[in-house]
Design a protein around this motif. Sequence first.
Motif, PDB file in Angstrom:
ATOM      1  N   GLY A 175       5.702   4.720   0.539  1.00 37.36           N
ATOM      2  CA  GLY A 175       6.083   3.309   0.559  1.00 37.36           C
ATOM      3  C   GLY A 175       7.053   3.011   1.690  1.00 37.36           C
ATOM      4  O   GLY A 175       7.170   3.755   2.660  1.00 37.36           O
TER       5      GLY A 175
ATOM      6  N   LEU B 141      -4.406  -4.330  -1.137  1.00 37.13           N
ATOM      7  CA  LEU B 141      -3.685  -3.076  -1.320  1.00 37.13           C
ATOM      8  C   LEU B 141      -4.430  -2.212  -2.326  1.00 37.13           C
ATOM      9  O   LEU B 141      -4.974  -2.722  -3.308  1.00 37.13           O
ATOM     10  CB  LEU B 141      -2.263  -3.327  -1.838  1.00 37.13           C
ATOM     11  CG  LEU B 141      -1.409  -4.366  -1.107  1.00 37.13           C
ATOM     12  CD1 LEU B 141      -0.097  -4.590  -1.855  1.00 37.13           C
ATOM     13  CD2 LEU B 141      -1.128  -3.895   0.311  1.00 37.13           C
TER      14      LEU B 141
ATOM     15  N   THR C  80       0.132   2.897  -6.751  1.00 39.41           N
ATOM     16  CA  THR C  80       0.720   1.602  -7.080  1.00 39.41           C
ATOM     17  C   THR C  80       2.160   1.543  -6.618  1.00 39.41           C
ATOM     18  O   THR C  80       2.990   2.369  -6.990  1.00 39.41           O
ATOM     19  CB  THR C  80       0.636   1.352  -8.597  1.00 39.41           C
ATOM     20  OG1 THR C  80      -0.735   1.369  -8.998  1.00 39.41           O
ATOM     21  CG2 THR C  80       1.261   0.016  -8.962  1.00 39.41           C
ATOM     22  N   ALA C  81       2.457   0.548  -5.787  1.00 35.21           N
ATOM     23  CA  ALA C  81       3.809   0.350  -5.273  1.00 35.21           C
ATOM     24  C   ALA C  81       4.175  -1.109  -5.432  1.00 35.21           C
ATOM     25  O   ALA C  81       3.321  -1.987  -5.296  1.00 35.21           O
ATOM     26  CB  ALA C  81       3.882   0.754  -3.801  1.00 35.21           C
TER      27      ALA C  81
ATOM     28  N   MET D 113      -1.811  -5.029  -6.856  1.00 29.27           N
ATOM     29  CA  MET D 113      -2.729  -4.126  -6.171  1.00 29.27           C
ATOM     30  C   MET D 113      -4.167  -4.558  -6.444  1.00 29.27           C
ATOM     31  O   MET D 113      -4.452  -5.290  -7.389  1.00 29.27           O
ATOM     32  CB  MET D 113      -2.532  -2.694  -6.679  1.00 29.27           C
ATOM     33  CG  MET D 113      -1.107  -2.174  -6.602  1.00 29.27           C
ATOM     34  SD  MET D 113      -0.594  -1.787  -4.917  1.00 29.27           S
ATOM     35  CE  MET D 113      -1.684  -0.417  -4.540  1.00 29.27           C
TER      36      MET D 113
ATOM     37  N   LEU E 195       6.449  -3.421   1.167  1.00 29.92           N
ATOM     38  CA  LEU E 195       5.864  -2.463   0.226  1.00 29.92           C
ATOM     39  C   LEU E 195       6.963  -1.520  -0.230  1.00 29.92           C
ATOM     40  O   LEU E 195       7.537  -0.773   0.580  1.00 29.92           O
ATOM     41  CB  LEU E 195       4.741  -1.686   0.918  1.00 29.92           C
ATOM     42  CG  LEU E 195       3.739  -0.945   0.030  1.00 29.92           C
ATOM     43  CD1 LEU E 195       2.956  -1.937  -0.820  1.00 29.92           C
ATOM     44  CD2 LEU E 195       2.779  -0.124   0.878  1.00 29.92           C
TER      45      LEU E 195
ATOM     46  N   ALA F 200       6.433   3.912  -4.263  1.00 27.20           N
ATOM     47  CA  ALA F 200       5.577   4.173  -5.418  1.00 27.20           C
ATOM     48  C   ALA F 200       6.285   5.086  -6.412  1.00 27.20           C
ATOM     49  O   ALA F 200       6.890   6.095  -6.023  1.00 27.20           O
ATOM     50  CB  ALA F 200       4.272   4.803  -4.968  1.00 27.20           C
TER      51      ALA F 200
ATOM     52  N   THR G 290      -0.395   4.750  -0.480  1.00 24.72           N
ATOM     53  CA  THR G 290      -0.856   3.385  -0.712  1.00 24.72           C
ATOM     54  C   THR G 290      -1.559   2.914   0.552  1.00 24.72           C
ATOM     55  O   THR G 290      -1.128   3.213   1.666  1.00 24.72           O
ATOM     56  CB  THR G 290       0.333   2.460  -1.025  1.00 24.72           C
ATOM     57  OG1 THR G 290       1.030   2.967  -2.170  1.00 24.72           O
ATOM     58  CG2 THR G 290      -0.135   1.040  -1.305  1.00 24.72           C
ATOM     59  N   TYR G 291      -2.636   2.154   0.390  1.00 25.31           N
ATOM     60  CA  TYR G 291      -3.430   1.697   1.527  1.00 25.31           C
ATOM     61  C   TYR G 291      -3.326   0.181   1.668  1.00 25.31           C
ATOM     62  O   TYR G 291      -3.421  -0.551   0.682  1.00 25.31           O
ATOM     63  CB  TYR G 291      -4.896   2.119   1.370  1.00 25.31           C
ATOM     64  CG  TYR G 291      -5.034   3.622   1.475  1.00 25.31           C
ATOM     65  CD1 TYR G 291      -5.340   4.229   2.686  1.00 25.31           C
ATOM     66  CD2 TYR G 291      -4.796   4.435   0.369  1.00 25.31           C
ATOM     67  CE1 TYR G 291      -5.433   5.609   2.800  1.00 25.31           C
ATOM     68  CE2 TYR G 291      -4.883   5.814   0.466  1.00 25.31           C
ATOM     69  CZ  TYR G 291      -5.194   6.391   1.683  1.00 25.31           C
ATOM     70  OH  TYR G 291      -5.269   7.760   1.788  1.00 25.31           O
TER      71      TYR G 291
ATOM     72  N   GLN H 288      -3.320  12.176  -4.035  1.00 29.91           N
ATOM     73  CA  GLN H 288      -2.218  11.352  -4.524  1.00 29.91           C
ATOM     74  C   GLN H 288      -1.118  12.173  -5.198  1.00 29.91           C
ATOM     75  O   GLN H 288      -0.122  11.609  -5.652  1.00 29.91           O
ATOM     76  CB  GLN H 288      -2.748  10.296  -5.505  1.00 29.91           C
ATOM     77  CG  GLN H 288      -3.641   9.254  -4.869  1.00 29.91           C
ATOM     78  CD  GLN H 288      -2.892   8.355  -3.893  1.00 29.91           C
ATOM     79  OE1 GLN H 288      -1.676   8.455  -3.726  1.00 29.91           O
ATOM     80  NE2 GLN H 288      -3.624   7.462  -3.239  1.00 29.91           N
TER      81      GLN H 288
END
Length: 542
Positions: free
Chosen positions: A317, A331, A335-336, A347, A361, A364, A370-371, A529
């Motif tokens: 993040g 996003l 999850t952030a 998200m 952002l 997380a 995160t994308y 992740q």
Amino acid sequence: MSGGPRIGAYGDHALMVDLAGLDDVHALAAALRAAAVPDVVDVVPAARTVLVLLDDAATTADLARVEDAVRAAWESRSAVAQEGEGRLVEIRVVYDGQDLPDVAAWAGLSVAEVVARHSGREYVVAFGGFMPGFGYLTEVDPAIAAPRLATPRTRVPAGSVALAGDLTAVYPRATPGGWRLLGRTDVELFDVDRDPPALLTAGTRVRFREVDRLPGDADGDAAVAGGDALSAEGDVLSAGGDAHSAEDDRRPAEGDRAGGVEVLAPGPLTLVEDEGRPGWASSGVGRSGAADKMALRLLNRLLANDDSAAALEVTLGGLVLRFHERATVALAGATAPAVLDGTPVGMQAVLEVRRGAELYLGFAARGTRTYVGVRGGFDVAPVLGSRSFDVLAGLGPAPLRAGDRLAIGPRPSRLPMVDLAAPRAATTGIVELTVRRGVRDEWFDDAAWRDLLGVTFEVTDASNRVGLRLSGGRVGRRSGELPSEGLVPGAIQVPPDGQPVLFLRDHPVTGGYPVIGVVRTGALDVAAQLRPGDRLRFREAS
């Protein structure tokens, strides 16, 4: 080995072909490339194997069809000349490596004798791999052929001249590695602007020349100009010059300063990533691409982008962006907490962004990556066909920093059909990853497989996009040296110390420790992740 190749499934989308030796390897690899087999995206020759990589969409039926094509290519193979055959490259070396005393002790020789035996021979590049520009050199003096380290180093400096059993090589850039370090050089082994990019190609002859120092070692000495120059002899290519490190050359193209997206803060690490660069593995260039491909594909589906559109991969993040033009954003991934123009946003949702708005952002709570995607994708200059940054190879647009300006690509003609997607369940507690057995049963007995499945491992802090180093249990394996062979994402490699390494998207192209199993494709996105301290178990695929 006799009676033709031995072929086995290597994960979900690859075949491993075992052969008798290099001549067979080179002949089969050439025959497969000439055949242009549908669904085959890369062919990776190694010491005694050819790894055949299929497209991500390949099915079990496709694997069977490609296996038939491999057997047909074997029957039609012929002797082929290797690129670079007959060329002699001379590489200057300062022999001050930290493993020299250990190699000398193993060989029962003095350090000076080890240096004389290493520099007094001519080597041949058998194949490339591991990383761009890394050439595996054969013809090592058996007296100094010390085995790899029991535990790989987390960092080997760029330019290290190293030894691993009957192979020697030069590390093109800093990376983890298990070879024994003999010295260092300033050779530039890989340059995307050179044709071919790799200095050492299969068949090239190599000599190491001992020197007391390199041009950059002493104060006041100017660095040797980049590039390679022919020596007076005409047939010897003197490999000199500093390794290319001009990160500024790889900054994202800014395009129109009136538009685009400005990076105000990049957080710990933010990279541009797409689906990767298949097709270059035989040159030591891995596919790379988004660590969590499922998250990237979800983003592009939400935004109606092509699958190949590039997004931002934000580690943990902390990213802050300012939009200098209107945009549509989404996003996905870890999850952030996110705030757009002062308003919290969720998200997996399609968000409309006004010009001048800022996106923050947060960090997380769970997960690692995160994308952030935009409709049209981020338009940065591709390298070898991809906009992804490969942390192992150092290829692609450089990691983002404050002040970078990213252009947005042309918006697709079709419109988003989904405005919200259900989030993926967060990884909590002990994560289970589905794995299938590898092709090296001769290195692992049933007890080793039970070791792998029966232990709860922990992700160590020596983990990144290359792979996850695991602690908490040991996996038994046969002692000895495995000739280097191709690797795939999800491969679980077991070094002599028994501590497994689970490779992710930026894995080495080849490696020399045996692989006990391969994590299934869907589970690999879950593994991407995980963060240090997370715990996991492996479950056998049904």
